[in-house]
Scaffold this motif. Structure first.
Motif, mmCIF file in Angstrom:
data_model
loop_
_atom_site.group_PDB
_atom_site.id
_atom_site.type_symbol
_atom_site.label_atom_id
_atom_site.label_comp_id
_atom_site.label_asym_id
_atom_site.label_seq_id
_atom_site.Cartn_x
_atom_site.Cartn_y
_atom_site.Cartn_z
ATOM 1 N N HIS A 47 54.863 44.518 46.820
ATOM 2 C CA HIS A 47 53.411 44.531 46.639
ATOM 3 C C HIS A 47 53.003 43.944 45.281
ATOM 4 C CE1 HIS A 47 49.438 46.107 47.646
ATOM 5 N NE2 HIS A 47 49.301 46.256 46.348
ATOM 6 N N GLY A 48 52.273 42.844 45.312
ATOM 7 C CA GLY A 48 51.732 42.276 44.074
ATOM 8 C C GLY A 48 52.775 41.662 43.166
ATOM 9 N N ASP A 49 53.994 41.529 43.679
ATOM 10 C CA ASP A 49 55.084 41.082 42.790
ATOM 11 C C ASP A 49 55.683 39.766 43.290
ATOM 12 O OD1 ASP A 49 58.110 42.702 41.471
ATOM 13 O OD2 ASP A 49 57.401 40.621 41.429
ATOM 14 N N ALA A 50 55.271 38.668 42.707
ATOM 15 C CA ALA A 50 55.727 37.348 43.165
ATOM 16 C C ALA A 50 57.221 37.164 42.923
ATOM 17 C CB ALA A 50 54.941 36.256 42.458
ATOM 18 N N ASN A 51 57.736 37.757 41.861
ATOM 19 C CA ASN A 51 59.178 37.639 41.601
ATOM 20 C C ASN A 51 59.975 38.289 42.728
ATOM 21 O OD1 ASN A 51 59.486 36.361 38.855
ATOM 22 N ND2 ASN A 51 58.103 38.017 38.331
ATOM 23 N N ALA A 52 59.518 39.470 43.163
ATOM 24 C CA ALA A 52 60.223 40.176 44.251
ATOM 25 C C ALA A 52 60.085 39.392 45.558
ATOM 26 C CB ALA A 52 59.651 41.583 44.402
ATOM 27 N N LEU A 53 58.925 38.786 45.775
ATOM 28 C CA LEU A 53 58.741 37.993 47.004
ATOM 29 C C LEU A 53 59.667 36.779 46.995
ATOM 30 C CD1 LEU A 53 54.851 38.212 47.300
ATOM 31 C CD2 LEU A 53 56.515 39.168 48.918
ATOM 32 N N LEU A 55 50.133 35.378 47.829
ATOM 33 C CA LEU A 55 50.291 36.676 48.522
ATOM 34 C C LEU A 55 50.176 37.825 47.519
ATOM 35 C CD1 LEU A 55 53.298 35.835 50.900
ATOM 36 C CD2 LEU A 55 50.898 36.220 51.591
ATOM 37 N N ALA A 56 50.790 37.643 46.354
ATOM 38 C CA ALA A 56 50.732 38.699 45.330
ATOM 39 C C ALA A 56 49.310 38.859 44.809
ATOM 40 C CB ALA A 56 51.680 38.351 44.178
ATOM 41 N N ALA A 57 48.585 37.750 44.715
ATOM 42 C CA ALA A 57 47.186 37.818 44.248
ATOM 43 C C ALA A 57 46.321 38.561 45.257
ATOM 44 C CB ALA A 57 46.635 36.410 44.015
ATOM 45 N N VAL A 58 46.599 38.385 46.545
ATOM 46 C CA VAL A 58 45.869 39.143 47.582
ATOM 47 C C VAL A 58 46.084 40.634 47.357
ATOM 48 C CG1 VAL A 58 45.868 39.715 50.051
ATOM 49 C CG2 VAL A 58 45.831 37.313 49.326
ATOM 50 N N ASP A 59 47.328 41.018 47.066
ATOM 51 C CA ASP A 59 47.603 42.448 46.807
ATOM 52 C C ASP A 59 46.789 42.951 45.626
ATOM 53 O OD1 ASP A 59 51.175 41.994 47.453
ATOM 54 O OD2 ASP A 59 49.490 42.352 48.823
ATOM 55 N N ARG A 60 46.785 42.128 44.560
ATOM 56 C CA ARG A 60 46.074 42.548 43.343
ATOM 57 C C ARG A 60 44.573 42.680 43.630
ATOM 58 N NH1 ARG A 60 49.011 40.573 38.681
ATOM 59 N NH2 ARG A 60 51.230 40.682 39.180
ATOM 60 N N LEU A 61 44.042 41.721 44.382
ATOM 61 C CA LEU A 61 42.595 41.749 44.678
ATOM 62 C C LEU A 61 42.252 42.976 45.533
ATOM 63 C CD1 LEU A 61 42.098 37.949 45.418
ATOM 64 C CD2 LEU A 61 41.078 39.215 43.515
ATOM 65 N N ARG A 62 43.118 43.257 46.489
ATOM 66 C CA ARG A 62 42.864 44.451 47.315
ATOM 67 C C ARG A 62 42.945 45.698 46.441
ATOM 68 N NH1 ARG A 62 42.164 42.924 52.549
ATOM 69 N NH2 ARG A 62 43.820 41.938 53.733
ATOM 70 N N ASN A 63 43.951 45.714 45.534
ATOM 71 C CA ASN A 63 44.126 46.892 44.659
ATOM 72 C C ASN A 63 42.875 47.184 43.850
ATOM 73 O OD1 ASN A 63 46.673 47.539 45.345
ATOM 74 N ND2 ASN A 63 47.643 46.874 43.416
ATOM 75 N N CYS A 64 42.262 46.085 43.364
ATOM 76 C CA CYS A 64 41.114 46.356 42.486
ATOM 77 C C CYS A 64 39.824 46.468 43.300
ATOM 78 C CB CYS A 64 41.008 45.325 41.367
ATOM 79 S SG CYS A 64 40.679 43.684 41.914
ATOM 80 N N VAL A 83 56.016 34.042 35.711
ATOM 81 C CA VAL A 83 55.602 34.141 37.124
ATOM 82 C C VAL A 83 54.512 35.212 37.248
ATOM 83 C CG1 VAL A 83 56.363 34.909 39.423
ATOM 84 C CG2 VAL A 83 57.762 33.270 38.116
ATOM 85 N N ALA A 84 54.713 36.327 36.566
ATOM 86 C CA ALA A 84 53.704 37.403 36.612
ATOM 87 C C ALA A 84 52.401 36.942 35.946
ATOM 88 C CB ALA A 84 54.241 38.650 35.921
ATOM 89 N N ALA A 85 52.530 36.186 34.864
ATOM 90 C CA ALA A 85 51.325 35.661 34.192
ATOM 91 C C ALA A 85 50.591 34.688 35.115
ATOM 92 C CB ALA A 85 51.724 34.946 32.894
ATOM 93 N N GLY A 86 51.353 33.961 35.912
ATOM 94 C CA GLY A 86 50.734 33.042 36.886
ATOM 95 C C GLY A 86 49.942 33.806 37.929
ATOM 96 N N VAL A 87 50.489 34.920 38.399
ATOM 97 C CA VAL A 87 49.767 35.738 39.394
ATOM 98 C C VAL A 87 48.516 36.341 38.757
ATOM 99 C CG1 VAL A 87 49.884 37.760 40.909
ATOM 100 C CG2 VAL A 87 51.879 36.252 40.683
ATOM 101 N N ALA A 90 42.767 36.315 38.684
ATOM 102 C CA ALA A 90 41.507 36.271 37.916
ATOM 103 C C ALA A 90 40.629 35.124 38.408
ATOM 104 C CB ALA A 90 41.821 36.096 36.426
ATOM 105 N N VAL A 91 41.232 33.987 38.651
ATOM 106 C CA VAL A 91 40.468 32.822 39.127
ATOM 107 C C VAL A 91 39.900 33.090 40.520
ATOM 108 C CG1 VAL A 91 40.795 30.470 40.012
ATOM 109 C CG2 VAL A 91 41.632 31.077 37.734
ATOM 110 N N LEU A 92 40.721 33.625 41.406
ATOM 111 C CA LEU A 92 40.252 33.880 42.780
ATOM 112 C C LEU A 92 39.136 34.928 42.784
ATOM 113 C CD1 LEU A 92 43.630 33.874 44.784
ATOM 114 C CD2 LEU A 92 41.890 32.052 44.667
ATOM 115 N N GLU A 93 39.313 35.968 41.966
ATOM 116 C CA GLU A 93 38.264 37.007 41.928
ATOM 117 C C GLU A 93 36.948 36.384 41.472
ATOM 118 O OE1 GLU A 93 38.962 40.289 39.276
ATOM 119 O OE2 GLU A 93 37.393 41.514 40.245
ATOM 120 N N HIS A 94 37.058 35.511 40.472
ATOM 121 C CA HIS A 94 35.884 34.818 39.933
ATOM 122 C C HIS A 94 35.195 34.002 41.030
ATOM 123 C CE1 HIS A 94 34.081 33.983 36.036
ATOM 124 N NE2 HIS A 94 33.991 32.706 36.320
ATOM 125 N N LEU A 95 36.001 33.314 41.806
ATOM 126 C CA LEU A 95 35.454 32.401 42.832
ATOM 127 C C LEU A 95 34.983 33.151 44.081
ATOM 128 C CD1 LEU A 95 38.145 29.555 42.616
ATOM 129 C CD2 LEU A 95 35.833 29.555 41.617
#
Ligand code: HGY
Ligand code: MN
Ligand code: MN
Ligand code: MN
Length: 410
Positions: A4-10, A104-113, A393-397, A402-407
């Motif tokens: 969940h939310g972890d691109a490295n793990a994915l 995919l990880a960004a989707v998790d983060r967006l859902r989380n917040c 990788v985590a900084a990229g997510v 942040a960009v997707l939430e903005h848009l």
């Protein structure tokens, strides 16, 4: 749902898929068993995130997060992110997949917040970005953008002579629908692709993430050289029409002509000698040429010079040559307004140009498009040495989220 939310793990979940024991790195050609396994994995991951997954007639996968309360078919102002899962032969594991797993990880983060979408989001996976199987780079995004003739695509063939249509049909796609789904662009109000940096710009700046400024012009050509096959021992040197000698001259010409133009890049990374016997003078030779420069005119001038050099060498050897353009991408300057909008979410992010082509470079011609780069400590790409550190990788997510939430919420 895993990682969940972890691109490295994915990334770790797919690290075993398409490993090329012979070349090193990964070989995940479009519609090959490896890439189809990655597609299945993506479908499971997207479904586990309650995304509505579908594959269109071009073989592009779309995983949709629709606006609650809106008609699911109403996706007219969608934000799309994603990249590709296919690779070059013996490539790295980040080029393409990093953009997909980060989405995919960004989707998790967006859902989380608990973000409230005001427009739909899609995670897209484009087929044949590398052009490693059928020769045309960014084939899926070109079909989506209407930038390649679907009939030509159906007829493209791979090394084994199988057509795109046959291979697509074997993979479960209806070849008749290739090129049919260009209406999807009307749904896209912005496309943002995250990609591992292919170069050392972020290493030199000592920063984890950058915005993309421009992609330099680049093209691919196939040089076919016809000679006369014969016996290596029974044929006097004066009686030969050896296509491999012409190929050697052409390869040298690519190097010299590119060196003669400031910061041009010219490469022959693929060569085929037919029939390929040690004691056989070849009957034909094929080589594939990649030329890139900030100026489209310079690229075209270089390939014209290489063509003339090859024709001269062929005439001297009694051979025939045919130079065929496979694909061409003009210099792309990404959307300034979108980048300015993204800066709101990424204050101070540097802007870097790139010599690497991307699906975003094709889509930039038809929808507002932007790219994010993630630091690659080696700077190397299209090689097993390509990499990205876990923290970057985590900084990229973080940046993509942040960009997707903005848009998505404006
Ligand atoms: O060839 C390229 O620049 C890209 O990696 N497909
Ligand atoms: Mn790529
Ligand atoms: Mn690539
Ligand atoms: Mn013999």
């Amino acid at each position: 749902m895993s990682a969940h939310g972890d691109a490295n793990a994915l990334l770790a979940e797919i690290a075993h898929i398409g490993v090329d024991a012979e070349r090193g790195g990964y070989t995940r050609l479009v519609f090959s068993p490896a890439e189809l396994m990655l597609r299945d994995w993506f479908t499971q991951q997207a479904a586990a995130r309650r995304l509505d997954v579908e594959t269109d007639g071009n073989g592009i996968m779309w995983a949709w997060w629709d606006v609650p309360g809106r008609d699911p078919g109403d996706r007219h102002d969608a934000i799309v992110t994603g990249s590709h899962l296919d690779s070059v032969p013996g490539g790295g594991g980040f080029d393409g997949p990093l953009g997909v797993v980060s989405a995919l990880a960004a989707v998790d983060r967006l859902r989380n917040c608990g973000v409230t979408l005001r427009r739909p989001l899609a995670v897209a996976v484009f087929p044949e970005e590398e052009g490693s199987r059928f020769g045309v780079a960014c084939l899926g995004s070109r079909l989506l953008a209407g930038a390649v003739d679907p009939e030509r695509v159906r007829r493209l063939s791979d090394e084994s002579g199988r057509s795109y249509a046959e291979v697509a049909a074997d993979a479960g796609f209806d070849p008749a629908r290739i090129g049919a789904d260009t209406d999807r662009l009307a749904e896209v109000s912005a496309f943002v692709e995250l990609h591992v940096e292919q170069g050392r710009g972020l290493v030199d700046l000592d920063r984890p993430v950058a915005l993309a400024g421009a992609i330099i012009a680049h093209g691919r050509w196939h040089l076919r050289i016809e000679g006369r096959g014969d016996h290596a021992g029974a044929t006097r040197m004066a009686d030969r029409q050896d296509p491999v000698v012409v190929a050697a001259d052409a390869i040298r010409s690519v190097r010299e002509r590119a060196l003669a133009v400031d910061d041009a890049r010219g490469t022959v990374g693929r060569l085929k000698v037919t029939p390929g016997g040690t004691n056989v003078i070849a009957s034909s030779a094929d080589l594939w040429i990649d030329v890139r420069h900030r100026s489209e005119e310079a690229v075209r001038r270089i390939i014209a010079e290489v063509t003339a050099d090859a024709e001269r060498a062929a005439a001297a050897e009694g051979c025939a040559v045919v130079m065929t353009e496979q694909s061409f991408s003009p210099t792309v300057a990404f959307d300034e307004d979108l980048r300015a909008l993204m800066r709101g979410a990424l204050p101070g992010a540097p802007v870097l140009d790139t010599g690497a082509g991307h699906d975003a470079g094709v889509l930039a011609a038809v929808v507002p498009t932007a790219m994010l780069f993630v630091r690659n400590p080696t700077g190397a790409s299209h090689t097993p040495a390509e990499t990205a550190g876990a923290a970057d990788v985590a900084a990229g997510v973080d940046a993509l989220t942040a960009v997707l939430e903005h848009l998505l919420t404006r």
